[in-house]
Scaffold this motif. Structure first.
Motif, PDB file in Angstrom:
ATOM      1  N   ASN A  26       0.832  -1.194   0.000  1.00 33.24           N
ATOM      2  CA  ASN A  26       0.000   0.000   0.000  1.00 33.24           C
ATOM      3  C   ASN A  26       0.864   1.240   0.000  1.00 33.24           C
ATOM      4  OD1 ASN A  26      -2.397  -1.451   0.109  1.00 33.24           O
ATOM      5  ND2 ASN A  26      -2.277  -1.637   2.354  1.00 33.24           N
ATOM      6  N   GLU A  27       0.512   2.195  -0.836  1.00 34.13           N
ATOM      7  CA  GLU A  27       1.301   3.424  -0.920  1.00 34.13           C
ATOM      8  C   GLU A  27       0.662   4.480  -0.034  1.00 34.13           C
ATOM      9  OE1 GLU A  27       2.776   2.799  -5.534  1.00 34.13           O
ATOM     10  OE2 GLU A  27       1.192   4.230  -5.041  1.00 34.13           O
ATOM     11  N   PRO A  28       1.442   5.097   0.871  1.00 41.43           N
ATOM     12  CA  PRO A  28       0.887   6.059   1.815  1.00 41.43           C
ATOM     13  C   PRO A  28       0.556   7.386   1.157  1.00 41.43           C
ATOM     14  CG  PRO A  28       3.253   6.008   2.005  1.00 41.43           C
ATOM     15  CD  PRO A  28       2.885   4.940   1.011  1.00 41.43           C
ATOM     16  N   LEU A  29      -0.323   8.130   1.790  1.00 44.24           N
ATOM     17  CA  LEU A  29      -0.637   9.478   1.346  1.00 44.24           C
ATOM     18  C   LEU A  29      -0.036  10.457   2.326  1.00 44.24           C
ATOM     19  CD1 LEU A  29      -4.407   9.085   0.397  1.00 44.24           C
ATOM     20  CD2 LEU A  29      -2.452   9.044  -1.132  1.00 44.24           C
ATOM     21  N   LEU A  30       0.684  11.453   1.797  1.00 49.68           N
ATOM     22  CA  LEU A  30       1.263  12.496   2.636  1.00 49.68           C
ATOM     23  C   LEU A  30       0.809  13.851   2.123  1.00 49.68           C
ATOM     24  CD1 LEU A  30       4.978  11.387   3.077  1.00 49.68           C
ATOM     25  CD2 LEU A  30       3.075  10.977   4.612  1.00 49.68           C
ATOM     26  N   ARG A  31       0.564  14.770   3.061  1.00 49.12           N
ATOM     27  CA  ARG A  31       0.281  16.138   2.673  1.00 49.12           C
ATOM     28  C   ARG A  31       1.603  16.891   2.613  1.00 49.12           C
ATOM     29  NH1 ARG A  31      -4.142  19.467   2.845  1.00 49.12           N
ATOM     30  NH2 ARG A  31      -5.350  17.943   4.024  1.00 49.12           N
ATOM     31  N   CYS A  32       1.906  17.484   1.484  1.00 53.37           N
ATOM     32  CA  CYS A  32       3.148  18.239   1.314  1.00 53.37           C
ATOM     33  C   CYS A  32       2.866  19.450   0.445  1.00 53.37           C
ATOM     34  CB  CYS A  32       4.225  17.360   0.668  1.00 53.37           C
ATOM     35  SG  CYS A  32       5.814  18.159   0.510  1.00 53.37           S
ATOM     36  N   ASN A  33       3.212  20.640   0.952  1.00 54.85           N
ATOM     37  CA  ASN A  33       2.938  21.876   0.218  1.00 54.85           C
ATOM     38  C   ASN A  33       1.458  21.994  -0.144  1.00 54.85           C
ATOM     39  OD1 ASN A  33       5.654  22.591   0.289  1.00 54.85           O
ATOM     40  ND2 ASN A  33       6.097  21.497  -1.601  1.00 54.85           N
ATOM     41  N   ASN A  34       0.592  21.568   0.822  1.00 60.46           N
ATOM     42  CA  ASN A  34      -0.859  21.696   0.697  1.00 60.46           C
ATOM     43  C   ASN A  34      -1.477  20.773  -0.350  1.00 60.46           C
ATOM     44  OD1 ASN A  34      -1.061  23.714   2.686  1.00 60.46           O
ATOM     45  ND2 ASN A  34      -0.412  25.261   1.193  1.00 60.46           N
ATOM     46  N   PHE A  35      -0.734  19.756  -0.779  1.00 56.77           N
ATOM     47  CA  PHE A  35      -1.279  18.786  -1.713  1.00 56.77           C
ATOM     48  C   PHE A  35      -1.168  17.385  -1.110  1.00 56.77           C
ATOM     49  CE2 PHE A  35       0.013  22.295  -4.444  1.00 56.77           C
ATOM     50  CZ  PHE A  35      -1.092  22.437  -5.265  1.00 56.77           C
ATOM     51  N   ILE A  36      -2.150  16.542  -1.417  1.00 55.19           N
ATOM     52  CA  ILE A  36      -2.062  15.144  -1.042  1.00 55.19           C
ATOM     53  C   ILE A  36      -1.391  14.414  -2.190  1.00 55.19           C
ATOM     54  CG2 ILE A  36      -3.335  13.053  -0.487  1.00 55.19           C
ATOM     55  CD1 ILE A  36      -3.461  15.090   1.698  1.00 55.19           C
ATOM     56  N   VAL A  37      -0.289  13.704  -1.895  1.00 55.05           N
ATOM     57  CA  VAL A  37       0.460  13.045  -2.962  1.00 55.05           C
ATOM     58  C   VAL A  37       0.656  11.574  -2.616  1.00 55.05           C
ATOM     59  CG1 VAL A  37       1.703  15.117  -3.666  1.00 55.05           C
ATOM     60  CG2 VAL A  37       2.664  13.671  -1.890  1.00 55.05           C
ATOM     61  N   VAL A  38       0.694  10.750  -3.639  1.00 54.60           N
ATOM     62  CA  VAL A  38       1.022   9.346  -3.469  1.00 54.60           C
ATOM     63  C   VAL A  38       2.525   9.203  -3.590  1.00 54.60           C
ATOM     64  CG1 VAL A  38       0.726   7.027  -4.388  1.00 54.60           C
ATOM     65  CG2 VAL A  38      -1.187   8.636  -4.405  1.00 54.60           C
ATOM     66  N   VAL A  39       3.133   8.584  -2.600  1.00 57.34           N
ATOM     67  CA  VAL A  39       4.584   8.491  -2.547  1.00 57.34           C
ATOM     68  C   VAL A  39       5.045   7.157  -3.097  1.00 57.34           C
ATOM     69  CG1 VAL A  39       6.607   8.518  -1.062  1.00 57.34           C
ATOM     70  CG2 VAL A  39       4.664  10.005  -0.553  1.00 57.34           C
ATOM     71  N   LYS A  40       6.042   7.182  -3.949  1.00 58.31           N
ATOM     72  CA  LYS A  40       6.677   5.962  -4.441  1.00 58.31           C
ATOM     73  C   LYS A  40       8.161   6.038  -4.130  1.00 58.31           C
ATOM     74  CE  LYS A  40       3.275   4.930  -8.025  1.00 58.31           C
ATOM     75  NZ  LYS A  40       3.040   4.697  -9.462  1.00 58.31           N
ATOM     76  N   LYS A  41       8.940   6.597  -5.054  1.00 60.97           N
ATOM     77  CA  LYS A  41      10.374   6.702  -4.828  1.00 60.97           C
ATOM     78  C   LYS A  41      10.797   8.157  -4.805  1.00 60.97           C
ATOM     79  CE  LYS A  41      12.176   2.237  -6.112  1.00 60.97           C
ATOM     80  NZ  LYS A  41      13.299   1.519  -6.747  1.00 60.97           N
ATOM     81  N   LYS A  42      11.716   8.459  -3.912  1.00 61.80           N
ATOM     82  CA  LYS A  42      12.229   9.809  -3.749  1.00 61.80           C
ATOM     83  C   LYS A  42      13.753   9.784  -3.751  1.00 61.80           C
ATOM     84  CE  LYS A  42       8.168  11.690  -3.291  1.00 61.80           C
ATOM     85  NZ  LYS A  42       7.628  12.606  -4.327  1.00 61.80           N
ATOM     86  N   GLN A  43      14.332  10.962  -3.892  1.00 65.54           N
ATOM     87  CA  GLN A  43      15.793  11.095  -3.820  1.00 65.54           C
ATOM     88  C   GLN A  43      16.166  11.426  -2.383  1.00 65.54           C
ATOM     89  OE1 GLN A  43      15.271  14.105  -6.674  1.00 65.54           O
ATOM     90  NE2 GLN A  43      16.121  12.952  -8.386  1.00 65.54           N
TER      91      GLN A  43
END
Length: 265
Positions: A2-19
């Motif tokens: 399951n991919e978590p939802l995070l609020r960042c910069n006032n948007f809800i985003v689906v997180v996968k891979k980050k740097q």
């Protein structure tokens, strides 16, 4: 997964891979392992890693394909507490020889080009203070150069240039990912400790160094997806090598709580 939802910069985003960008901080750098474990449990994995000093060491093991728990076990089981030995005052009080041997024995891959996860190690030119980002060639040379705190450790000469700790030019080296700041997870393990009189020489030096580049760290982290800085790490020093498990747990616990607070928004 399951991919978590995070609020960042006032948007809800689906997180996968980050740097991932991992700061220096001596033995506080073990907190990177706990933080990355918590991120992975929330579905956030690294597509690329940039690190400096102890962040370069942690980043190199993670980029080698080890899990955070595996890296922790390697250090607990194989790192000798006497790994830091005197250098005979050859431009530094402590030799990196034993650390180099440890890395040589325990890293799976010794060249940047062979790593399963792209990795960047930052060092500082001891000639002009400029930042240098290593991303090809000998991985261990770059890690040692990135971790060589001036006076404490001798500079590392690579292609005729002496290099020292990358934190001096930027302790949060986002430069490899500067064009995609919104996708960067910054893990900074150097909260400014409360001022106390009668501190040890190393603690005074540690505080002075991190105060000197705090503004640069703030600039680097501004606009990034997530900034992680466990305040509890202020109670740990550069050379608290006997407290590996405690430091890892702090990174894990803080990041876990931070992610839970964000998903609750």
């Amino acid at each position: 997964m399951n991919e978590p939802l995070l609020r960042c910069n006032n948007f809800i985003v689906v997180v996968k891979k980050k740097q991932f960008v991992l700061s220096g901080g001596g033995c506080r750098g073990f907190a990177h392992l706990g933080a990355v474990k918590a991120l992975q449990e929330s579905g956030i994995y690294s597509s690329e890693i940039s690190g400096t000093s102890s962040g370069a060491i942690a980043g190199a093991f993670l980029a080698n394909g080890f899990s955070p728990d595996e890296v922790k076990e390697i250090f607990l089981e194989k790192l000798k507490f006497n790994i830091l030995t005197r250098s005979g005052f050859n431009f530094g009080l402590i030799s990196m020889k034993n650390i180099r041997v440890f890395l040589q024995k325990n890293l799976r891959y010794k060249k940047f080009e062979d790593l399963p996860i792209p990795f960047y190690a930052t060092a500082t030119s001891f000639l002009d203070g400029s930042q240098h980002i290593f991303s090809s060639g000998n991985l261990i040379d770059a890690i040692i150069a990135s971790s060589s705190i001036p006076v404490v450790f001798p500079p590392v000469v690579i292609q005729g240039v002496p290099y020292v700790d990358g934190g001096l030019s930027n302790n949060l080296p986002i430069e490899p990912f500067i064009k995609s700041k919104k996708d960067i997870v910054c893990i900074h393990v150097n909260p400014i400790r409360s001022f106390k009189r009668g501190e040890s020489v190393f603690n005074v030096m540690d505080r002075a160094i991190h105060l000197s580049f705090r503004e640069k760290v703030s600039q680097s982290s501004d606009g990034c997806f997530l900034f992680i800085e466990p305040q509890e790490l202020e109670g740990y020093g550069l050379f608290d090598i006997q407290k590996i498990s405690e430091i890892v747990d702090i990174g894990y616990g803080f990041t876990k709580k931070l992610l839970l607070s964000l998903t609750a928004l």
